[in-house]
Design an enzyme around this catalytic site. Structure first.
Site: not given
Ligand code: AMP
Length: 270
Positions: A36, A152, A184
């Site tokens: 993030h 997504q 993650s």
């Molecule tokens: P989330 O909170 O999981 O919905 O993620 C929010 C944003 O962060 C989304 O656009 C995800 O694709 C991105 N994101 C999540 N994990 C990663 C990662 N390891 N590297 C880069 N972006 C990420």
């Protein structure tokens, strides 16, 4: 950094900020990590004002146990967002996003078909509904999404195109741990033994890229690398012309997804 929980407060913060230049927006589910933060920093580099949101969106969870178990850590998130240069952190309650009587949603096919779309019924409808709502609340010039969730990203690009939304979608590369495992928010739910088995996933992605370069079948190579893990799917998806090897596996209670664009592994941090 201002923390706002109500839409009128968000709007007045942003009305004041808009004349200063572009507004960049990073929507998240919280439990923030370096993935993030990398998106916050991309937005910081491009935009005069950086807005992030934290909302564990019930509509995009097809499994209520996954929704309940999703990690929530607001005070740590606030510190991390502030340190990464976020100007406005929007943390709406469920009633702010979906007021009583809320009855409108967005349907999506195209990029939402197959893979996560067929394994998690209603997931992408929930994602596009919340993102469209957030886009109307924030009215960003740029919105940032991670390659980590490749389908997504394709779905959001399709939403923006199909509804002619006036914003640019920018993608950030996948951020990984030292052993290659993609960051993650769900990783905290892995037991030590499950976590120790997770590096098979990035190894399988690398094997797929090597096979692709050598003219061999990337799916077969990835599948061999994942032997011993409970595979949900391994396949090649076509996301807007980008042939992407996509993987979903189960490790104990957690379902992990990862991917690599076969001709641009750097975008997957590989
Ligand atoms: P989330 O909170 O999981 O919905 O993620 C929010 C944003 O962060 C989304 O656009 C995800 O694709 C991105 N994101 C999540 N994990 C990663 C990662 N390891 N590297 C880069 N972006 C990420």
């Amino acid at each position: 950094m201002r923390i706002v929980r109500r839409v009128p407060d968000l709007r007045s913060e942003l009305d004041a900020a808009r004349p200063r230049g572009r507004v960049g927006f990073v929507p998240t589910l919280g439990a923030l990590h370096a993935g993030h933060v990398s998106l916050f920093r991309l937005a910081r580099a491009d935009c005069a004002t950086v807005v992030a949101s934290i909302f564990v969106n019930p509509k995009q969870f097809d499994d209520s146990r996954d929704f309940e178990a999703y990690p929530r850590q607001e005070s740590a998130d606030c510190k991390m967002a502030q340190a990464a240069g976020v100007d406005v952190l929007f943390i709406p309650g469920a009633g702010e996003m979906y007021p009583a009587g809320h009855a409108t949603g967005v349907q999506i096919a195209g990029a939402a078909l197959g893979f996560e779309g067929s394994r998690r019924p209603g997931h992408f409808a929930g994602v596009v509904t919340v993102c469209l709502t957030l886009f109307h609340m924030v009215r960003p010039d740029e919105a940032y999404f991670g390659q980590k969730d490749a389908q997504q990203l394709a779905v959001i690009r399709q939403l923006v195109r199909d509804f002619s939304l006036d914003l640019d979608v920018k993608a950030g590369p996948t951020v990984r741990e030292a052993d290659g495992v993609a960051l993650s928010s769900r990783n905290v739910r892995l037991s030590p033994d499950e976590r120790a088995r997770a590096p098979a996933i990035p190894r399988a992605l690398r094997a797929a890229v090597a096979a692709h370069r050598a003219g061999r079948d990337p799916v077969e190579a990835a599948r061999a690398g994942l032997s011993g893990l409970e595979i949900d799917y391994v396949d090649v998806a076509d996301f807007g012309g980008d042939r992407t090897l996509v993987v979903a596996v189960r490790l104990g209670p957690v379902r992990l997804i990862d991917n690599v664009p076969l001709d641009a592994p750097a975008r997957a941090g590989l």
